[in-house]
Enzyme design. Structure first.
Site, PDB file in Angstrom:
ATOM      1  N   ASP A 288       0.861  -1.170   0.000  1.00  0.00           N
ATOM      2  CA  ASP A 288       0.000   0.000   0.000  1.00  0.00           C
ATOM      3  C   ASP A 288       0.910   1.237   0.000  1.00  0.00           C
ATOM      4  O   ASP A 288       2.125   1.144   0.231  1.00  0.00           O
ATOM      5  CB  ASP A 288      -0.974  -0.012   1.185  1.00  0.00           C
ATOM      6  CG  ASP A 288      -2.219   0.830   0.862  1.00  0.00           C
ATOM      7  OD1 ASP A 288      -2.124   1.724   0.001  1.00  0.00           O
ATOM      8  OD2 ASP A 288      -3.275   0.602   1.472  1.00  0.00           O
TER       9      ASP A 288
HETATM   10  C1  NOJ Z   1      -3.969   3.864  -0.160  1.00  0.00           C
HETATM   11  C2  NOJ Z   1      -5.132   2.945  -0.053  1.00  0.00           C
HETATM   12  O1  NOJ Z   1      -5.134   2.297   1.197  1.00  0.00           O
HETATM   13  C3  NOJ Z   1      -5.204   1.901  -1.138  1.00  0.00           C
HETATM   14  O2  NOJ Z   1      -6.445   1.263  -1.051  1.00  0.00           O
HETATM   15  C4  NOJ Z   1      -4.987   2.504  -2.494  1.00  0.00           C
HETATM   16  O3  NOJ Z   1      -5.090   1.515  -3.485  1.00  0.00           O
HETATM   17  C5  NOJ Z   1      -3.620   3.170  -2.506  1.00  0.00           C
HETATM   18  N1  NOJ Z   1      -3.572   4.212  -1.492  1.00  0.00           N
HETATM   19  C6  NOJ Z   1      -3.280   3.769  -3.857  1.00  0.00           C
HETATM   20  O4  NOJ Z   1      -4.019   4.895  -4.100  1.00  0.00           O
END
Ligand code: NOJ
Length: 727
Positions: A288
């Protein structure tokens, strides 16, 4: 590995330098450079904490240019980008990767296509209330067609984090509180996103997230710890990710949270033993955003280098935006802290997905021409409208809905006219102007109404509301949440309505006229007063681009609501987490004092899981059970006893009343949505394999116990016919 591309992967690996290998593990978003001296993140913070105004923020953003780190790209120090969703930029960067890097390895473009790209469909929580895997797959297909036309190769979806806590803002992004629903929802999304053949121009890889148990963040506070028994993890949280892996998802995103003290980003047990070892996953993992570096904050790594080392060893292939890999991996391998074969394995996982996507043969999977006529096609809007209709849940109806075409109605609440709010959270490819607001939808349906937002500068405009209400017979009161109130980093300790909205509702109720409440929100709300005093309540969630058209269809009876809740609506915020599949405790809640309950709330939720009304009524009878060799067949008759056709979701739950570990009072085992004409009756049968009745015992053995079970069949978790069984 002995897959189709392994020889090619090995050949490439043998030609790559350590730097190029580290480059493949890197995923960046474009960074913004402009006439501001701070980072974009800092600038955002400045706007949020009031150091600069929204206007100043917009002005500065107008000066910003995107920096794609092209020098790094040319040097082979970039394997993937995220957040770029336009064909021209994608193809321009791809050309550099293919033509100007030493080995010509194509880039992979990832994007958050959560519930539609340009044709925004209802938020996942809403869509789950349709209880219809075919629909879930269909909307994912539309999303894939648009997103791939814009150059996207991988979507960071589906999110299958079972979430039982309405305070958590990301409840909106998944299929609610039940593990079976999340499993079926996720698998359908994977099929829809990926299509039959991943190399097709309109297929994109699905990245299942957030592995694992992110939805169990303590107290519903985003990014918080998860501390739970392994039994619970395996029974209630892991199956939905597994279902997506089994459906063929080619990527997995480890979650931000820790599980029992070990962050998922560096959790070797999760990423190697479970995911790859037990489930046989051979796709890629991508962290993430910034999560690898955040292991320092977790207090598990001394510095970014150690975090990178731990993550790589744990089986994290790609580093999304933290840059901890690109800064450290080469050195870590050179000094022997990470074996080169560990690095090679990560690179191989990423290259495998690039091969499967067909990127080596067709690096430019889209063109600006294709992109131009791929968006918002009428047939996509039709799917969005169908999904919005099917996602809505009728929570209450004192015979006021459907409305008569000539009823004199007045509409209140600023959300009624707020097109851009209809997308809900996570709709980054969307344009709010594409959305049909409720008032647009009423206009298009040709009904007459008067509209009054009713709230000005945070307070109810009593005179204006009173005047408008005086001119109508039925009052439509539109309440709920703005899109920023749910989604990531949008946990709420108090899930009641905003006080001005509550005041607007109270004022309308005082008129004595029937008040129909329409809710636009991204999570369950604690709204007992609405449930009590409104004449009707229609839960619309954040329904997407076709919001207003779908609602007009439902309100005027062109469509009949058939959605059922996939989350429990508590009476008060303090009851969270509140969910149907709880255990009984030694002192189940009851009238006497020393039982498990709150002094200041009723025992039951305001609206239970599985609940939802229709403009017709359904009656259940004739429950039966047959014991087969290795399964039970449980069946029930359901009859449409009302006056019009409608959809009913027939639900099948089970309880094991005397097990070695306390089991839920009810657990969803299966369901079927049926369409019944007025007066029509149908027998619905579910086959429940004995094996699916098991659970993990104290020693983590999966056991299926002989003895008594109780099955429950009905149209809501709270209203079922019960039927005993013996295994
Ligand atoms: C943070 C989020 O938790 C995740 O779900 C997302 O895909 C990523 N950022 C990328 O934007």
């Amino acid at each position: 590995m002995s897959g189709k591309y392994e020889d090619k992967i090995q050949k490439l690996l043998s030609e790559m330098t350590l730097e190029e290998k580290a480059g493949q593990l890197r995923q960046c978003g474009p960074s913004l450079v402009g006439a501001f001296e701070v980072s974009f993140e800092e600038l955002l913070d400045m706007m949020f904490d009031g150091r600069i105004s929204q206007e100043e923020f917009n002005r500065l953003m107008g000066t910003a240019k995107q920096d794609f780190r092209e020098e790094d790209l040319k040097a082979g120090r970039m394997g993937s980008y995220n957040g770029i969703g336009d064909a021209a930029t994608v193809n321009r960067l791809q050309k550099i990767a293919v033509e100007e890097t030493r080995l010509g390895i194509p880039l992979l473009f990832g994007y958050d296509v959560i519930h539609g790209f340009r044709t925004v469909t209802p938020i996942p929580l809403a869509e789950s209330c349709a209880w219809e895997p075919e629909l879930w797959e269909k909307t994912a297909r539309v999303a894939a067609k648009e997103a791939t036309a814009a150059g996207v190769h991988m979507t960071f979806a589906p999110m299958v984090d079972v979430s039982k806590d309405a305070r958590w803002g990301r409840v909106s992004e998944g299929a609610g509180e039940d593990v079976l629903l999340n499993s079926l929802y996720g698998a359908a999304k994977v099929r829809g996103f990926q299509g039959e053949d991943l190399s097709a121009e309109d297929s994109m890889a699905a990245c299942v997230k957030h592995f694992a148990a992110y939805g169990a963040a303590e107290a519903g506070r985003d990014y918080n710890r998860v501390d739970m028994s392994l039994q619970r993890l395996w029974e209630e949280y892991l199956p939905s990710y597994k279902a997506c892996v089994e459906a063929g998802a080619r990527a997995v995103m480890p979650a931000f949270n820790d599980i029992n003290g070990v962050p998922c980003s560096v959790n070797k047990w999760l990423l190697r033993d479970v995911l790859r070892g037990q489930w046989g996953f051979d796709g890629m993992t991508v962290s993430d955003a910034n999560a690898i570096a955040e292991c320092v904050n977790h207090g598990i790594a001394a510095d970014r280098a150690e975090a990178a080392q731990m993550a790589l060893e744990a089986g994290m292939d790609m580093d999304m935006t933290s840059e901890a890999y690109i800064e450290n991996v080469v050195q870590l391998v050179k000094k022997g802290a990470v074996k080169e074969e560990v690095l090679d394995q990560a690179v191989a996982d990423i290259l495998r997905v690039k091969f499967e996507l067909g990127l080596f043969d067709h690096p430019y999977k889209t063109s600006e021409e294709r992109e131009k006529d791929a968006m918002l096609r009428p047939e996509y809007r039709a799917v969005a409208r169908e999904a919005a209709v099917k996602s809505a849940v009728l929570l209450k109806n004192e015979k006021v809905l459907p409305l008569k075409k000539d009823a004199k109605i007045a509409v209140f609440g600023e959300l009624a006219a707020a097109r851009e709010e209809m997308t809900g959270a996570w709709a980054i490819g969307a344009d709010g102007n594409d959305c049909v607001s409720l008032t647009d939808g009423l206009d298009a349906a040709g009904v007459s109404y008067i509209y009054e937002a009713g709230i000005k500068d945070g307070a109810v405009d009593e005179a204006a509301v009173g005047k408008t209400a005086g001119e109508a017979e039925i009052l439509l009161c539109v309440l709920g949440e703005h899109k920023e109130q749910s989604g990531e980093a949008a946990s709420r300790a108090d899930i009641t309505l905003d006080p001005s909205q509550q005041a607007l509702f109270d004022l309308l109720v005082k008129t004595g006229k029937p008040v129909v409440v329409i809710l636009f929100n991204g999570r369950p709300l604690a709204i007992p007063q609405i449930a009590e005093k409104a004449a009707a309540v229609l839960e619309a969630w954040h329904p997407g681009v076709e919001a207003g058209n779908a609602l007009a269809d439902l309100l005027y009876g062109k469509e009949n609501p058939g959605g059922k809740l996939t989350v429990t609506f508590p009476f008060a915020s303090g009851q969270c987490p509140m969910y149907y599949a709880h255990i009984n405790t030694g002192r189940p809640g009851g009238k006497s004092k020393f039982t498990s309950k709150y002094l200041d709330t009723p025992l039951e939720p305001v609206y239970p899981f599985g609940y939802g009304l229709s403009y017709t009524q359904f009656a259940y009878s004739g429950e039966k059970i047959v014991r087969n060799e290795d399964s039970f067949t449980v069946s029930v008759k359901v009859k449409n006893v009302g006056e019009r056709a409608g959809d009913e979701v027939v639900q099948c739950y089970v309880r094991d009343p005397a097990a070695k570990r306390a089991r839920p009072v009810k657990l969803l085992k299966d369901f079927l949505k049926v369409h019944l004409e007025a007066g029509q009756e149908r027998e619905v049968a579910f086959e429940v394999p004995f094996r699916s009745l098991g659970y993990y015992d104290w020693d983590m053995n999966y056991v299926v116990e002989e003895g008594e079970y109780v099955f429950y069949l009905g149209g809501s978790s709270a209203e079922c016919l019960s039927i005993p069984a013996v295994l």
